[in-house]
Design a protein around this motif. Structure first.
Motif, mmCIF file in Angstrom:
data_model
loop_
_atom_site.group_PDB
_atom_site.id
_atom_site.type_symbol
_atom_site.label_atom_id
_atom_site.label_comp_id
_atom_site.label_asym_id
_atom_site.label_seq_id
_atom_site.Cartn_x
_atom_site.Cartn_y
_atom_site.Cartn_z
ATOM 1 N N ASN A 76 0.599 5.637 -1.277
ATOM 2 C CA ASN A 76 -0.258 6.649 -1.888
ATOM 3 C C ASN A 76 0.433 7.152 -3.159
ATOM 4 O O ASN A 76 1.601 6.867 -3.395
ATOM 5 N N SER A 110 -4.887 6.249 -2.108
ATOM 6 C CA SER A 110 -4.134 5.069 -1.700
ATOM 7 C C SER A 110 -4.186 4.033 -2.818
ATOM 8 O O SER A 110 -5.238 3.787 -3.406
ATOM 9 N N THR A 136 -3.390 0.053 -3.729
ATOM 10 C CA THR A 136 -3.123 -1.282 -3.188
ATOM 11 C C THR A 136 -3.192 -2.307 -4.313
ATOM 12 O O THR A 136 -3.881 -2.101 -5.315
ATOM 13 N N LYS A 139 -8.394 8.288 0.654
ATOM 14 C CA LYS A 139 -8.332 8.098 2.105
ATOM 15 C C LYS A 139 -9.532 8.795 2.750
ATOM 16 O O LYS A 139 -9.858 9.927 2.393
ATOM 17 N N GLU A 162 0.843 -1.193 0.000
ATOM 18 C CA GLU A 162 0.000 0.000 0.000
ATOM 19 C C GLU A 162 0.876 1.240 0.000
ATOM 20 O O GLU A 162 1.741 1.402 0.841
#
Length: 144
Positions: free
Chosen positions: A53, A94, A96, A86, A51
Motif C-alpha cells: 500500500n 493498494s 500492484t 482497498k 503488492e
C-alpha cells in the motif's frame, strides 16, 4: 571566518554532492526503461513485494504521500502499476505491478552492474560506503 564554517570542512556537502552525482549516473541507464530514479526505487520495492500500500512504500523509501502520489500516478499512466482502493478500508490504496511492470524487472537486472562499472570503484569500497551511510542514517533515526 571560522574553519568549521568553510564549505570544504562540511560533511553535508560531499554527501549531498555524491547523492546528486550517483543519481545523475542512473539517468542514462534508466532512460531505456522509461524510469526516473524516483520511479526506479518505487519499482524496486514492488519487484521485491508485488503488492504494497502507499504508506508501506512511503515508509520504506522515506517519502511522504505528497511526493509519492504523483510518482505513482505517473507509473500508472505508463502502465507499470495499478492503484486500487482497498474494499475493506477506502483510505488504503493498494499498489500492484502490471504485467508490463513485472517485465521491467528482467530488463533492470543489469542496472546495479552498470552503475558499479560507471563508478569505477571496488565493490568493497561501495559496500563500506553503504555500511557507513546506513549506520549514520540509523543513528539519525534514533535521535528523531
Amino acid at each position: 571566518m571560522s574553519e568549521e564554517l568553510k564549505l570544504k570542512n562540511q560533511v553535508c556537502f560531499p554527501v549531498y554532492n555524491l547523492a546528486k552525482e550517483i543519481i545523475s549516473l542512473y539517468r542514462p541507464i534508466l532512460k531505456d526503461l522509461d524510469l526516473t530514479y524516483s520511479q526506479y526505487i518505487v519499482m524496486l520495492v514492488l519487484w521485491e513485494n508485488e503488492e504494497q500500500n502507499v504508506s508501506e512504500i512511503g515508509s520504506l523509501l522515506n517519502l511522504d504521500s505528497g511526493t509519492l502520489t504523483p510518482l505513482l500516478k505517473r507509473l500508472e499512466l505508463k502502465g507499470f502499476i495499478e492503484r486500487k482502493r482497498k474494499a475493506t478500508d477506502e483510505r488504503v490504496v493498494s499498489i500492484t505491478l502490471t504485467e508490463e511492470g513485472r517485465n521491467k524487472k528482467e530488463k533492470a537486472e543489469c542496472i546495479p552492474t552498470q552503475l558499479v562499472e560507471a563508478l569505477d570503484i571496488s565493490i568493497e569500497d561501495l559496500s563500506e560506503l553503504k555500511r557507513i551511510t546506513e549506520k549514520i542514517t540509523n543513528q539519525i533515526n534514533k535521535i528523531k
